[in-house]
Write a protein that holds these residues in place. Structure first.
Motif, PDB file in Angstrom:
ATOM      1  N   TYR A 184       0.825  -1.201   0.000  1.00 49.93           N
ATOM      2  CA  TYR A 184       0.000   0.000   0.000  1.00 49.93           C
ATOM      3  C   TYR A 184       0.862   1.255   0.000  1.00 49.93           C
ATOM      4  CZ  TYR A 184      -4.213  -2.701   0.701  1.00 49.93           C
ATOM      5  OH  TYR A 184      -5.245  -3.542   0.527  1.00 49.93           O
ATOM      6  N   GLN A 206      -1.803   6.555 -12.864  1.00 45.88           N
ATOM      7  CA  GLN A 206      -2.703   5.435 -13.177  1.00 45.88           C
ATOM      8  C   GLN A 206      -2.092   4.109 -12.759  1.00 45.88           C
ATOM      9  OE1 GLN A 206      -3.351   6.508 -17.390  1.00 45.88           O
ATOM     10  NE2 GLN A 206      -5.512   6.301 -16.904  1.00 45.88           N
ATOM     11  N   VAL A 247      -2.985   2.733  -9.486  1.00 43.67           N
ATOM     12  CA  VAL A 247      -4.260   2.030  -9.374  1.00 43.67           C
ATOM     13  C   VAL A 247      -4.087   0.556  -9.688  1.00 43.67           C
ATOM     14  CG1 VAL A 247      -6.621   1.933 -10.171  1.00 43.67           C
ATOM     15  CG2 VAL A 247      -5.462   4.105 -10.011  1.00 43.67           C
ATOM     16  N   LEU A 280      -2.904  -0.913  -6.689  1.00 45.83           N
ATOM     17  CA  LEU A 280      -3.947  -0.965  -5.659  1.00 45.83           C
ATOM     18  C   LEU A 280      -4.823  -2.207  -5.822  1.00 45.83           C
ATOM     19  CD1 LEU A 280      -5.374   0.773  -3.384  1.00 45.83           C
ATOM     20  CD2 LEU A 280      -6.980   1.388  -5.172  1.00 45.83           C
ATOM     21  N   PHE A 281      -5.106  -2.530  -7.074  1.00 44.51           N
ATOM     22  CA  PHE A 281      -5.969  -3.691  -7.299  1.00 44.51           C
ATOM     23  C   PHE A 281      -5.189  -5.002  -7.175  1.00 44.51           C
ATOM     24  CE2 PHE A 281      -9.030  -0.745  -8.677  1.00 44.51           C
ATOM     25  CZ  PHE A 281     -10.234  -1.395  -8.779  1.00 44.51           C
ATOM     26  N   PRO A 320      -3.665  -6.617  -3.224  1.00 46.39           N
ATOM     27  CA  PRO A 320      -4.449  -7.490  -2.349  1.00 46.39           C
ATOM     28  C   PRO A 320      -4.861  -8.787  -3.034  1.00 46.39           C
ATOM     29  CG  PRO A 320      -5.733  -5.606  -3.032  1.00 46.39           C
ATOM     30  CD  PRO A 320      -4.389  -5.398  -3.564  1.00 46.39           C
ATOM     31  N   ASN A 333      -6.658 -14.366  -6.445  1.00 43.64           N
ATOM     32  CA  ASN A 333      -7.935 -13.942  -7.019  1.00 43.64           C
ATOM     33  C   ASN A 333      -7.688 -13.463  -8.447  1.00 43.64           C
ATOM     34  OD1 ASN A 333     -10.324 -12.833  -7.685  1.00 43.64           O
ATOM     35  ND2 ASN A 333     -10.533 -11.556  -5.861  1.00 43.64           N
ATOM     36  N   LEU A 381      -9.787 -12.046 -10.543  1.00 37.16           N
ATOM     37  CA  LEU A 381     -10.611 -10.935 -11.018  1.00 37.16           C
ATOM     38  C   LEU A 381      -9.833  -9.617 -11.096  1.00 37.16           C
ATOM     39  CD1 LEU A 381     -13.405 -10.255 -12.002  1.00 37.16           C
ATOM     40  CD2 LEU A 381     -14.045  -9.711  -9.664  1.00 37.16           C
ATOM     41  N   PRO A 382      -9.084  -9.241 -10.037  1.00 38.67           N
ATOM     42  CA  PRO A 382      -8.348  -7.981 -10.140  1.00 38.67           C
ATOM     43  C   PRO A 382      -7.417  -7.959 -11.339  1.00 38.67           C
ATOM     44  CG  PRO A 382      -8.297  -8.772  -7.902  1.00 38.67           C
ATOM     45  CD  PRO A 382      -8.927  -9.847  -8.719  1.00 38.67           C
ATOM     46  N   LEU A 390      -9.436  -7.154 -14.332  1.00 35.32           N
ATOM     47  CA  LEU A 390      -9.850  -5.751 -14.321  1.00 35.32           C
ATOM     48  C   LEU A 390      -8.689  -4.863 -14.732  1.00 35.32           C
ATOM     49  CD1 LEU A 390     -11.881  -5.543 -11.004  1.00 35.32           C
ATOM     50  CD2 LEU A 390     -12.721  -5.887 -13.320  1.00 35.32           C
ATOM     51  N   ILE A 391      -7.527  -5.171 -14.174  1.00 39.65           N
ATOM     52  CA  ILE A 391      -6.406  -4.279 -14.418  1.00 39.65           C
ATOM     53  C   ILE A 391      -5.930  -4.387 -15.862  1.00 39.65           C
ATOM     54  CG2 ILE A 391      -3.997  -3.883 -13.790  1.00 39.65           C
ATOM     55  CD1 ILE A 391      -6.410  -2.718 -12.067  1.00 39.65           C
ATOM     56  N   THR A 420      -7.892  -4.552 -18.310  1.00 34.92           N
ATOM     57  CA  THR A 420      -8.757  -3.553 -18.940  1.00 34.92           C
ATOM     58  C   THR A 420      -8.252  -2.146 -18.645  1.00 34.92           C
ATOM     59  OG1 THR A 420     -10.489  -5.076 -18.295  1.00 34.92           O
ATOM     60  CG2 THR A 420     -11.165  -3.000 -19.293  1.00 34.92           C
ATOM     61  N   ALA A 421      -7.913  -1.923 -17.370  1.00 33.39           N
ATOM     62  CA  ALA A 421      -7.485  -0.581 -16.987  1.00 33.39           C
ATOM     63  C   ALA A 421      -6.212  -0.204 -17.730  1.00 33.39           C
ATOM     64  CB  ALA A 421      -7.264  -0.524 -15.479  1.00 33.39           C
ATOM     65  N   VAL A 449      -7.112   0.924 -21.087  1.00 32.22           N
ATOM     66  CA  VAL A 449      -7.648   2.283 -21.009  1.00 32.22           C
ATOM     67  C   VAL A 449      -6.511   3.275 -20.843  1.00 32.22           C
ATOM     68  CG1 VAL A 449      -8.947   3.828 -19.538  1.00 32.22           C
ATOM     69  CG2 VAL A 449      -9.905   1.619 -20.133  1.00 32.22           C
ATOM     70  N   PHE A 488     -17.079  -1.702 -12.016  1.00 35.12           N
ATOM     71  CA  PHE A 488     -15.913  -1.558 -12.864  1.00 35.12           C
ATOM     72  C   PHE A 488     -16.320  -1.295 -14.305  1.00 35.12           C
ATOM     73  CE2 PHE A 488     -12.000  -2.590 -15.022  1.00 35.12           C
ATOM     74  CZ  PHE A 488     -11.076  -1.993 -14.185  1.00 35.12           C
ATOM     75  N   PHE A 490     -16.628   2.215 -14.921  1.00 42.56           N
ATOM     76  CA  PHE A 490     -15.342   2.864 -15.210  1.00 42.56           C
ATOM     77  C   PHE A 490     -14.976   2.701 -16.679  1.00 42.56           C
ATOM     78  CE2 PHE A 490     -10.776   1.908 -15.720  1.00 42.56           C
ATOM     79  CZ  PHE A 490     -10.283   3.191 -15.591  1.00 42.56           C
ATOM     80  N   THR A 549      -9.674   7.985 -12.597  1.00 42.51           N
ATOM     81  CA  THR A 549      -8.802   7.170 -11.769  1.00 42.51           C
ATOM     82  C   THR A 549      -9.238   7.229 -10.307  1.00 42.51           C
ATOM     83  OG1 THR A 549      -7.068   7.758 -13.316  1.00 42.51           O
ATOM     84  CG2 THR A 549      -6.399   6.679 -11.298  1.00 42.51           C
ATOM     85  N   TYR A 569     -14.325  -2.715  -3.588  1.00 35.59           N
ATOM     86  CA  TYR A 569     -14.129  -4.119  -3.947  1.00 35.59           C
ATOM     87  C   TYR A 569     -13.357  -4.852  -2.856  1.00 35.59           C
ATOM     88  CZ  TYR A 569     -12.373  -8.198  -6.390  1.00 35.59           C
ATOM     89  OH  TYR A 569     -12.053  -9.469  -6.722  1.00 35.59           O
ATOM     90  N   LEU A 570     -12.319  -4.180  -2.356  1.00 36.37           N
ATOM     91  CA  LEU A 570     -11.536  -4.802  -1.281  1.00 36.37           C
ATOM     92  C   LEU A 570     -12.411  -5.063  -0.065  1.00 36.37           C
ATOM     93  CD1 LEU A 570      -8.179  -2.844  -1.401  1.00 36.37           C
ATOM     94  CD2 LEU A 570      -8.783  -5.019  -2.418  1.00 36.37           C
TER      95      LEU A 570
END
Lengths: 85, 125, 565, 504
Positions: free
Chosen positions: B10, B41, B44, B47-48, B51, B71, B73-74, B77-78, B80-81, B84, D138, D141, D179, D189-190
């Motif tokens: 963190y 960015q 982020v 951040l995902f 954890p 996990n 899923l993060p 998601l990332i 995708t991010a 972006v 998400f 976003f 962001t 989510y966490l």
């Protein structure tokens, strides 16, 4: 019509004044002939309304005069400084 | 041990985030700003992801040898991010090229001066 | 809604719709429409029975935009009557905007009188403000234009008060109906304030003599009739017997007299006298007995007629000479006999001379004051009657039509204008001689006989002696080309001056602020970067950099407040 | 029947596929037809969804599972009353603006990039519709970034070179905002282990770590506030609106900020409303303060603008203040006011910017780049472009909140909400701020109607009918929704009630 209307002739104005005064006198005298049916005691006085009308008007005219001294401005006052825009 | 590690993650995230934002704020050069934005960015992503990572766990592929999975899923998601983020960066850089063509500069204060000059009294803010 | 009246259109909407269609018409069709519209609306009004006739739902509230009772019928009738006569008078007006605007205005005023819920009242009220502003604009002069800006400002402010009051009242009572209100909540005070702004009550009374005289020669006739009398109507319905109104009314009466005495512009004299006359009505509403309310309603009725007559004669003079100032007028009786005659009849009526309509309506108010044993009020009303004769009854005709000869010899106005004036003059006299039709229309039964010997004689004494006072004091009443400062000074001079000062201050402050922020930015930049870049990087990226800085600041503020809060 | 079942997906997919098609075909006219057809189809889908929602019992929700993955694992599209309300606004405005835009685009954008303009427009529309309809945080976003990236390009298409810097600044700010948003979503989510918005709200109730919830709330609030241009995070907006092509301005003003407001409402009342921290925060107070600042500062700045588009851009910032003010009351009336104003202001502003587009076209010389519409150009314009000017005035009345226009309805509910909480001073503030709106609309009226036509006015023509008709449809709508409120207020009340019921 050449030299003014007959209403503007000084003689007729004098006549008009006389007639007006007669009317005034008649109206006061008439007050004596009728039953005033006063709502308030003060109304019962002889010629009360005549006197009251006259005095009230004088007071209002004088009051307006006094106010006028304080608040009168030339009628171009607002237009002068472009305030009127 | 594990707790301090996650906190460490963190801390890194926050450090990256703040430095990215700081570059955006402090740099007048349009390209450097975009770099700062990308760094921001990236925080982020951390951040995902952080954890989502478990010590000793593996990728979520069903296998009899493993009981502990990260996990997924993060990560998805990332991904995708990141796409972006790349798109944003590309668009930003394209804009900077156009700005350079139009103004002959990529320093924001010079551009602002040119803008105000051209606009005259029209621009107030 | 199945019976005949279901087929009868809403008189106000009929007039408004007609007003919107009028600009499409030309020539004879237009003239016919101008005269027929108010007549049709009047017919529609009288075909409607008493009671609530329309119910609609809007915003989830029940609205009753059409409900008729005696009071609303009285006011709607006089509004429509005057719209028609005013239309006749304005038939030759060059501005093609004026009559449609005036009909929109009149229609909205009728709408207020026929609406039985607060929301409809408010909607028509705002419509009225728009219509009246358009009437004012259509004069087309720069003075009318600037006056209309002040006018619309005051009315928007009044509308806002009313809006807030209506919203509060509905929320407080859960009832949209427009009934008698008591001054027991902020909302009802706001409603009262909104009403009073339109009535020309102090301290915002100055909008009236400021704006109305700038209208065209025919426009002021319309303006005089609707706004203030609608205010009287809503006060009658909403706040009868509110004692505060007695004192507000008396203030308006004497304010009107004194300012009119000082005034030089004939149309401003008449504008002040509107305030003065509305003062009588407001006082009557404040007294609140049946007779007083009858008096206020009757006085509104007759006042609309004679004030329109006076303004028509003034308008005819203005149209013929282009002059408004008493000091530049005089001796017009030579060439304008009809106008002079009508002006005198109007002047006698406003002074409540026996045998005129003013006599039969104003007496109701003073009789009510006497019946209520309010001696002070009664005495002040009597003095005011004398004062009205002084400032409007004699002063207006004397300075315009008589006094010294100004050498002007304009002709009487064309036929349509003459007929409009003669019609009103006839009504003023007819109602004075035979008041029973008027009395029959009043909201409460009338058991009052105006023509007793005592009343006639005392009234004559009062008026004749104030006439004496006028001629005795004539030297002190000489017209000078002056105006008298009023509350509008506050927004015409003090306001702009303050704004000017404020603007300079703001400019200086902005420069200071910019310098200060610059310094702050420098320090912040230096602080963040330790010893780097003495000229401050935050400043250099003022645009997008400062935006992001703001984002951070807001985020920090949120976080801080959340964790502390 | 199967088509009707897939409406929620079609809603987004139709405009989305029109974008790559437009790029592939590389022809301005074809792209126009394709994208416009896509927008109208989306509008039809939105209306159909509206009707479907209407059939459900009060507070009912249509759900659609993308790829048949059941929520909370799969992505879910959710359509409730509020969603379909916003969908209708967004797709309807897009359809009208696209129909209108052809003539305006011809003049404002180089012919070679027409097809790109249409592609971007389609992407932007798809993004906005996606944000609205999706039930996955998400996914919001992702759609937000799709619409934002398209928006940056659209703004940069403006002829003025300042459009480029405006777009660049918006890109920086917009990315920061997005962001922040995703950081907030990450926190949630966490905490909850789900990305489904409805599920998130339910699980947040049991979360014991309020500090993390607070952080999420702060990041989300700031991120979304940036996108919806809440004062003082509005700084990107005036330049972006001013220098973008007219059609883009009109579309963005009517939809982009409104959709952001929608997202804010979703998260505030749908997610955080469930958590325990929400009630204890000084959130309403902050929102109230910022909204009041917006009302007065932004409206005041608007009064002093010289550029017509910039003036109405600042007015947008001010009007957003009304919307957030409504949110800050945290009551049914307040929320109703927000939702209604979101709609009414969108309609009125779109009308105004469309008409300004026609105005720019009218005052410009053929062949020359479109002029900047300043007050200098407006002198006496009403005589030469009567329909355009009248339309702007009528829509302006709605901005003021004159009775009989849509703006009045929203003000009415705001005032009711303020009175409900006995905050009478706020009533005064709301009404006073509308006087500021009077001031800037009045400036327009004065210039257009009362200033004489300058001698060298040049040739000025009324805008072509193809532009006037869509603009006037919007003008008429802004009046219509002031008179017949069953659609706007009815659905807003419904939505507000169900949001608050689920919230507390």
């Amino acid at each position: 019509m050449k030299r003014g209307h007959r209403l503007e002739d000084p003689r007729s104005i004098r006549k008009l004044w006389r007639g007006f005064l007669v009317l005034l006198a008649l109206s006061v005298l008439a007050g004596a002939l009728i039953d005033p049916k006063p709502h308030f005691a003060i109304e019962g006085w002889f010629g009360f309304h005549a006197l009251y009308g006259f005095v009230a008007c004088l007071v209002m005219i004088v009051g307006a005069k006094v106010l006028g001294w304080c608040l009168k401005k030339p009628d171009t006052y607002y237009a002068r400084d472009g305030h009127d825009d | 041990m594990q707790g301090s590690f996650s906190h460490f993650g963190y801390l890194i995230t926050i450090l990256v985030m703040v430095s990215g934002l700081y570059i955006v704020m402090a740099q007048g050069n349009l390209i450097k700003k975009l770099i700062g934005l990308s760094i921001f960015q990236t925080s982020v992503y951390l951040l995902f992801i952080v954890p989502g990572k478990l010590l000793g766990a593996t990728a979520p592929i069903l296998s009899p040898h493993h009981a502990l999975y990260s996990n997924p899923l993060p990560h998805v998601l990332i991904l995708t991010a990141i796409v972006v983020g790349v798109a944003t960066l590309a668009l930003g850089l394209a804009l900077v090229v156009r700005v350079r063509e139009a103004y002959g500069s990529i320093e924001e204060d010079e551009i602002t001066a040119l803008e105000n000059q051209a606009a005259g009294p029209e621009i107030h803010a | 809604m199945t019976s005949l009246h279901g087929l009868v259109p809403h008189p106000a909407l009929l007039l408004i719709a007609g007003a919107l269609l009028l600009p499409l018409l030309r020539g004879r069709a237009r003239s016919v429409a101008i005269l027929a519209l108010p007549a049709l609306a009047l017919a529609a009004l009288w075909l409607l029975p008493d009671g609530v006739l329309w119910r609609v739902h809007w915003l989830g509230y029940p609205l009753t935009p059409l409900a008729v009772d005696r009071l609303s019928r009285l006011f709607a009738s006089i509004f429509l009557l005057l719209a028609g006569i005013g239309g006749l008078f304005a038939l030759r007006q060059e501005s093609r905007l004026e009559i449609p605007a005036a009909y929109l205005y009149a229609g909205a005023a009728v709408g207020v009188t026929l609406a039985a819920d607060l929301i409809s009242v408010f909607l028509f009220w705002e419509c009225m403000a728009i219509g009246s502003t358009l009437v004012l604009w259509s004069a087309g002069t720069p003075a009318a234009w600037t006056a209309s800006r002040r006018y619309v400002g005051v009315h928007l402010a009044g509308g806002m008060l009313l809006f807030a009051g209506v919203a509060g009242q509905i929320l407080g009572t859960g009832d949209t109906g427009f009934h008698v209100m008591r001054l027991d909540s902020p909302a009802s005070w706001l409603i009262l304030a909104g009403f009073l702004v339109n009535a020309g009550a102090p301290p915002l009374s100055a909008w009236l003599p400021d704006a109305y005289p700038e209208a065209s020669w025919s426009g002021m006739v319309f303006l005089s009739a609707f706004t203030t009398k609608t205010a009287v109507y809503v006060l009658l319905r909403g706040f009868p017997g509110t004692e505060l109104l007695i004192w507000i009314g008396l203030f308006m009466i004497f304010y009107g007299i004194v300012y009119a005495l000082l005034e030089n512009d004939m149309r401003r004299i008449l504008a002040y006298s509107i305030v003065n006359q509305v003062g009588f009505m407001v006082t009557g509403i404040g007294i609140g007995s049946e007779m007083a309310l009858n008096g206020a309603a009757a006085h509104a009725f007759t006042h609309i007629l004679y004030k329109a007559l006076l303004l028509m004669s003034a308008g005819a003079v203005l149209a013929a000479t282009g002059r408004r100032k008493c000091s530049e007028l005089g001796g017009l009786f030579h060439s304008m006999p009809v106008t002079t005659l009508c002006g005198i009849i109007g002047a006698l009526a406003i002074s409540a001379f026996p045998l005129t309509s003013g006599f039969v309506s104003k007496s109701l108010v003073s009789q009510a004051a006497a019946d209520a044993q309010l001696q002070g009020v009664w005495l002040l009303l009597a003095a005011a009657s004398a004062g009205v004769f002084l400032h409007a009854g004699i002063k207006f005709p004397w300075f315009v039509f008589f006094q010294k000869d100004s050498g002007l010899r304009p002709a009487d106005p064309p036929a349509s204008l003459r007929w409009a004036m003669l019609l009103l003059a006839f009504l003023c006299i007819a109602l004075g001689i035979w008041p029973d039709p008027l009395y029959a229309l009043l909201p409460y039964p009338v058991a009052y006989v105006p023509y007793t010997a005592a009343h006639v004689v005392t009234q004559l004494q009062l008026l004749l002696f104030s006439g004496l006072a006028f001629f005795v004091m004539l030297d002190h009443l000489r017209r000078t080309p002056t105006i008298t400062l009023d509350f509008d000074w506050l927004w015409r001079v003090a306001g702009p001056a303050l704004a000017g000062v404020a603007r300079a201050r703001v400019r200086a402050a902005r420069a200071r602020l910019a310098r200060g922020l610059t310094g702050l930015g420098r320090r912040a930049g230096a602080w963040i970067l330790r010893n780097r870049a003495p000229d401050g990087l935050l400043l250099r990226s003022w645009s997008s950099g400062s935006m992001s800085l703001w984002v951070m600041l807001v985020l920090m503020a949120y976080l801080a407040l959340y964790y502390l809060g | 029947m199967s088509l009707a079942q897939h409406l929620p997906a079609l809603q987004v997919v139709l405009p989305l596929i029109s974008a790559p098609l437009a790029v592939l075909l590389r022809h301005g006219g074809v792209a126009f037809l394709l994208v416009t057809a896509g927008a109208w189809a989306a509008f039809a889908a939105a209306v159909a969804l509206w009707l479907q929602v209407d059939l459900l019992p009060a507070g009912g929700v249509l759900t659609y599972h993308i790829g048949n993955w059941a929520p909370p694992w799969g992505i879910e599209y959710r359509v409730d009353r509020l969603t379909s309300f916003v969908l209708v606004l967004v797709s309807g405005t897009a359809a009208l603006v696209l129909t209108y835009g052809h003539a305006s685009i011809e003049r404002e954008i180089a012919r070679a990039s027409h097809y790109l303009y249409y592609a971007m427009f389609a992407l932007c529309l798809a993004g906005l519709l996606g944000i609205t309809i999706t039930g996955d945080a998400f996914n919001v976003f992702v759609f937000l970034e799709i619409s934002s990236l398209a928006t940056y390009v659209l703004i940069a298409l403006g002829r003025d070179r300042r459009a480029l810097t405006a777009s660049y600044r918006y890109l920086i700010l917009g990315t920061i905002g997005a962001t922040f948003f995703v950081i907030g979503v990450g926190f949630l989510y966490l905490l909850t282990g789900t990305l489904n918005i409805a599920d998130m709200g339910a699980r947040l109730r049991d979360v014991e770590n309020p500090r993390a919830v607070l952080a999420a709330l702060a990041f989300l609030t700031v991120g979304i506030s940036l996108k919806l241009a809440l004062f003082p995070l509005h700084q990107w907006l005036p330049n972006a609106y001013t220098h973008a092509p007219s059609t883009v301005t009109a579309f963005l003003a009517a939809t982009a900020t409104k959709v952001s407001v929608y997202v804010l409402i979703r998260f505030y009342f749908g997610v955080f409303g469930e958590s325990l921290v929400f009630q204890r925060l000084p959130l309403p107070e902050i929102m109230l303060g910022l909204s009041l600042l917006a009302l007065f500062a932004a409206n005041l700045i608007a009064v002093f603008q010289d550029n017509l588009k910039r003036m109405f851009a600042y007015s947008s910032v001010g009007q957003i203040g009304y919307i957030t003010l409504g949110l800050s009351f945290d009551s049914v009336h307040g929320l109703t006011a927000s939702i209604v104003h979101l709609f009414n202001h969108g309609v009125a502003k779109a009308a105004i910017f469309l008409l300004i587009g026609g105005l720019v076209l009218g005052i410009g010389r053929p062949g020359a780049p479109p002029p900047v519409p300043t007050f200098k150009h407006l002198a006496g314009l009403a005589r030469r472009m009567p329909l355009t000017c009248l339309g702007i005035v009528l829509a302006g009345l709605s901005l003021i909140g004159v009775p009989g226009t849509g703006g009045f309805i929203s003000k009415w509910y705001l005032v009711l909400a303020a009175m409900e909480q006995r905050q009478y001073w706020l009533v005064g503030a709301i009404l006073l701020s509308s006087l500021l709106a009077v001031a800037y609309v009045w400036r327009f009226v004065e210039a257009a109607y009362f200033r004489p036509v300058p001698g060298d006015g040049g040739v000025v023509r009324e805008a072509p009918l193809v532009m006037l008709i869509p603009a006037w449809i919007l003008v008429a709508a802004s009046i219509w929704f002031g008179l017949d409120t069953s659609l706007t207020v009815g659905s807003a009340l419904d939505a507000a009630q169900s949001l608050l019921r689920s919230g507390t």
